[in-house]
Design an enzyme around this catalytic site. Structure first.
Site, PDB file in Angstrom:
ATOM      1  NE  ARG A 108      -3.888   0.650   1.913  1.00  0.00           N
ATOM      2  CZ  ARG A 108      -5.099   0.718   2.467  1.00  0.00           C
ATOM      3  NH1 ARG A 108      -5.284   1.406   3.579  1.00  0.00           N
ATOM      4  NH2 ARG A 108      -6.112   0.096   1.912  1.00  0.00           N
ATOM      5  CG  HIS A 135      -8.511   0.212  -2.730  1.00  0.00           C
ATOM      6  ND1 HIS A 135      -7.683  -0.857  -2.427  1.00  0.00           N
ATOM      7  CD2 HIS A 135      -9.174   0.510  -1.570  1.00  0.00           C
ATOM      8  CE1 HIS A 135      -7.846  -1.179  -1.147  1.00  0.00           C
ATOM      9  NE2 HIS A 135      -8.741  -0.376  -0.611  1.00  0.00           N
ATOM     10  CD  GLN A 138     -12.995  -1.799  -0.507  1.00  0.00           C
ATOM     11  OE1 GLN A 138     -12.159  -1.668   0.374  1.00  0.00           O
ATOM     12  NE2 GLN A 138     -14.197  -2.304  -0.264  1.00  0.00           N
ATOM     13  CG  ASP A 226     -13.743   6.328  -0.448  1.00  0.00           C
ATOM     14  OD1 ASP A 226     -13.746   6.120   0.788  1.00  0.00           O
ATOM     15  OD2 ASP A 226     -12.705   6.261  -1.144  1.00  0.00           O
ATOM     16  CB  CYS A 265     -14.007   1.152   0.419  1.00  0.00           C
ATOM     17  SG  CYS A 265     -13.355   2.817   0.646  1.00  0.00           S
ATOM     18  NE  ARG A 293     -10.443  -5.295   0.706  1.00  0.00           N
ATOM     19  CZ  ARG A 293      -9.631  -4.289   1.053  1.00  0.00           C
ATOM     20  NH1 ARG A 293     -10.131  -3.208   1.634  1.00  0.00           N
ATOM     21  NH2 ARG A 293      -8.338  -4.336   0.793  1.00  0.00           N
TER      22      ARG A 293
END
Ligand code: CP
Ligand code: NVA
Length: 308
Positions: A108, A135, A138, A226, A265, A293
């Site tokens: 990340r 991402h 996700q 988000d 998310c 996830r």
């Protein structure tokens, strides 16, 4: 060929569909088991995943750690600041060293070019655990969650409200690969990167971009938002003010289909991009999405190792 998972297109639509199916099967097969027990086939027994974090994480960190354990393998979790990477060792050298020590690397980071560089020099799979640009892990979980709601992906109408950010970029990639449509409502100046929009359209997805939240939500199957301020971005009051008309609240959800679900998310900022009543409503599947996830990241790992 080493299978890196830097963007959803690295896997392609057929593999993503297979990942969703495998995740559903594995999830069902281990329902009610202790969470740390390995799946019966332990397909990644003996494999080690190294994870590097240059930004904060709860879900990505824990889901990948649990995913590799459930597949029979183990993990090493590192904060970049505690590595020589944090003192200026190059990404290229880090990639070459870790490739000789572990079986896969998840990172990340901020600038997407760093993950490209890691993949260029690694001889084991590199997985994008979020960059400023995308991402993808996700979105495998999000697609799984949508399918679990009984909503087929082809032809789905997904509404995105708020910032045109990294998560939206991966949704747009998914739209092109899985043949669903995205209606985007952002304040002017916060649209997603054109390249993701063009690529989705080139693959046949209908992508609309405007500044009218109500119009975007109209008859949507799924409503997604988000945070208005992503990690690494300044907390600008002007941006927050511009985002306010794009809040997902009950009036906005009332425009969507009655059976529409709400995705986020996480982490969420209640009272900013979503109101408490929507977040806690029956339509909200955010905690199922978070659990997914794990199941989705297992599929990503299996794909990287050529087992999907
Ligand atoms: N959604 C997500 O990636 O969460 P974390 O930042 O907690 O990993
Ligand atoms: N867009 C958010 C996602 C966090 C999981 C960020 O980049 O901070």
């Amino acid at each position: 060929m080493v299978r890196h998972f830097l963007e959803l297109r690295d896997a392609g639509g057929d593999a993503i569909a297979a990942m969703i199916n495998d995740a559903m099967d594995r999830k069902e097969a281990r329902a009610d088991w202790p969470k740390g027990r390995a799946d019966a086939d332990a397909p990644l027994a003996g494999r080690v995943l190294a994870m590097i974090f240059e930004k904060n994480s709860t879900r990505t960190r824990v889901s990948f750690d649990m995913a590799i354990r459930q597949l029979g393998g183990s993990s090493i979790v590192m904060e970049a600041g505690g590595m020589q990477l944090g003192r200026g060792e190059s990404i290229a050298d880090t990639a070459r060293v870790l490739s000789r020590m572990v079986d896969a690397i998840m990172i990340r980071t901020d600038d997407h070019s760093k993950i490209d560089e890691m993949a260029q020099h690694a001889t084991v799979p590199v997985i994008n655990g979020l960059t400023d640009r995308s991402h993808p892990c996700q979105i495998v979980a999000d697609l799984l969650t949508i399918v679990e709601q009984g909503k087929p992906l082809p032809g789905l109408e997904l509404a995105w409200l708020g910032d045109g950010n990294n998560v939206l970029h991966s949704i747009l990639e998914a739209a092109g690969l899985m043949k669903f449509n995205v209606r985007i409502a952002t304040p002017p100046g916060y649209e997603p990167d054109r390249s993701y929009v063009d690529a989705a359209r080139a693959l046949g997805a209908r992508i609309t971009i405007g500044n009218d939240a109500q119009a975007a939500a109209n008859a949507a199957d799924v409503v997604v938002t988000d945070t208005w301020v992503s990690m690494g971005q300044p907390h600008a009051e002007a941006k927050i003010a511009a985002m306010e008309p794009f809040q997902v609240n009950s009036a906005l959800m009332a425009r969507a289909r009655p059976d529409a679900c709400f995705l986020h998310c996480l982490p969420a900022h209640i009272g900013e991009e979503v109101t408490a009543d929507v977040f806690e409503s029956e339509q909200s599947v955010v905690f199922q999405e978070a659990e997914n996830r794990i199941h989705a990241q297992k599929s990503v790992l299996l794909w990287c190792f050529g087992l999907i």
